[in-house]
Design a protein around this motif. Structure first.
Motif, short mmCIF file in Angstrom:
data_model
loop_
_atom_site.label_atom_id
_atom_site.label_comp_id
_atom_site.label_asym_id
_atom_site.label_seq_id
_atom_site.Cartn_x
_atom_site.Cartn_y
_atom_site.Cartn_z
N LEU A 76 2.82 -1.28 4.31
CA LEU A 76 2.86 0.18 3.98
C LEU A 76 4.08 0.77 3.24
N ALA A 77 4.15 1.51 2.12
CA ALA A 77 5.40 2.09 1.78
C ALA A 77 5.30 3.65 1.58
N ASP A 78 6.16 4.43 1.95
CA ASP A 78 5.89 5.76 2.06
C ASP A 78 6.82 6.71 1.05
N ASP A 79 7.51 5.80 0.21
CA ASP A 79 8.40 6.53 -0.87
C ASP A 79 8.84 5.24 -1.85
N ASN A 96 12.08 -1.79 -2.15
CA ASN A 96 12.50 -2.69 -1.04
C ASN A 96 11.46 -3.80 -0.73
N GLU A 97 10.16 -3.53 -0.67
CA GLU A 97 9.03 -4.38 -0.46
C GLU A 97 8.99 -5.49 -1.68
N ILE A 98 9.10 -4.76 -2.71
CA ILE A 98 9.20 -6.01 -4.12
C ILE A 98 10.43 -6.91 -3.93
N MET A 99 11.60 -6.43 -3.60
CA MET A 99 12.80 -7.18 -3.55
C MET A 99 13.10 -8.04 -2.49
N ILE A 138 0.80 -1.38 -0.05
CA ILE A 138 0.09 -0.04 -0.03
C ILE A 138 0.84 1.23 0.32
N TYR A 139 0.78 2.13 -0.92
CA TYR A 139 1.52 3.31 -1.01
C TYR A 139 0.83 4.31 -0.20
N TYR A 169 -3.03 9.73 -0.73
CA TYR A 169 -4.42 9.81 -0.28
C TYR A 169 -5.32 8.70 -0.11
N ARG A 170 -5.97 8.72 1.20
CA ARG A 170 -6.68 7.73 1.48
C ARG A 170 -6.19 6.39 1.76
N TYR A 171 -4.77 6.28 1.99
CA TYR A 171 -4.07 4.95 2.30
C TYR A 171 -4.69 4.35 3.65
N GLU A 172 -5.34 5.20 4.76
CA GLU A 172 -5.81 4.91 5.89
C GLU A 172 -6.97 3.61 5.78
N THR A 173 -7.52 3.75 4.56
CA THR A 173 -8.79 3.03 4.65
C THR A 173 -8.17 1.43 4.21
N MET A 174 -6.78 1.35 4.28
CA MET A 174 -6.10 0.10 4.01
C MET A 174 -5.77 -0.31 5.59
N LYS A 175 -6.03 0.26 6.50
CA LYS A 175 -5.40 0.39 7.94
C LYS A 175 -5.55 -1.20 8.47
#
Length: 64
Positions: A25-28, A34-37, A5-6, A9-15
């Motif tokens: 959760l990825a912020d950049d 890193n998560e993909i690898m 989850i990037y 906007y509205r990422y909180e709905t995936m909490k």
């Protein structure tokens, strides 16, 4: 299934799925990469994210 989850906007709905450990959760861009690898496997109950018979349900909605 790896779910990222990037933090936008509205990422909180995936909490719920993030807190349950079913998604990361990825912020950049580096965090996403890193998560993909990361070879760590995520065990996700499919019904938590997808309704059963999703393809057939989609066809039904689109074709009537």
């Amino acid at each position: 299934m790896k779910t990222i989850i990037y933090k936008a906007y509205r990422y909180e709905t995936m909490k719920d799925i993030i807190e349950a450990g079913y998604a990361k959760l990825a912020d950049d861009g580096n965090s996403v990469l890193n998560e993909i690898m990361n070879k760590e496997e995520q065990k996700v109950p499919t019904e938590m994210i997808w309704k059963s018979n999703a393809l057939s349900n989609l066809k039904k909605e689109l074709l009537g």
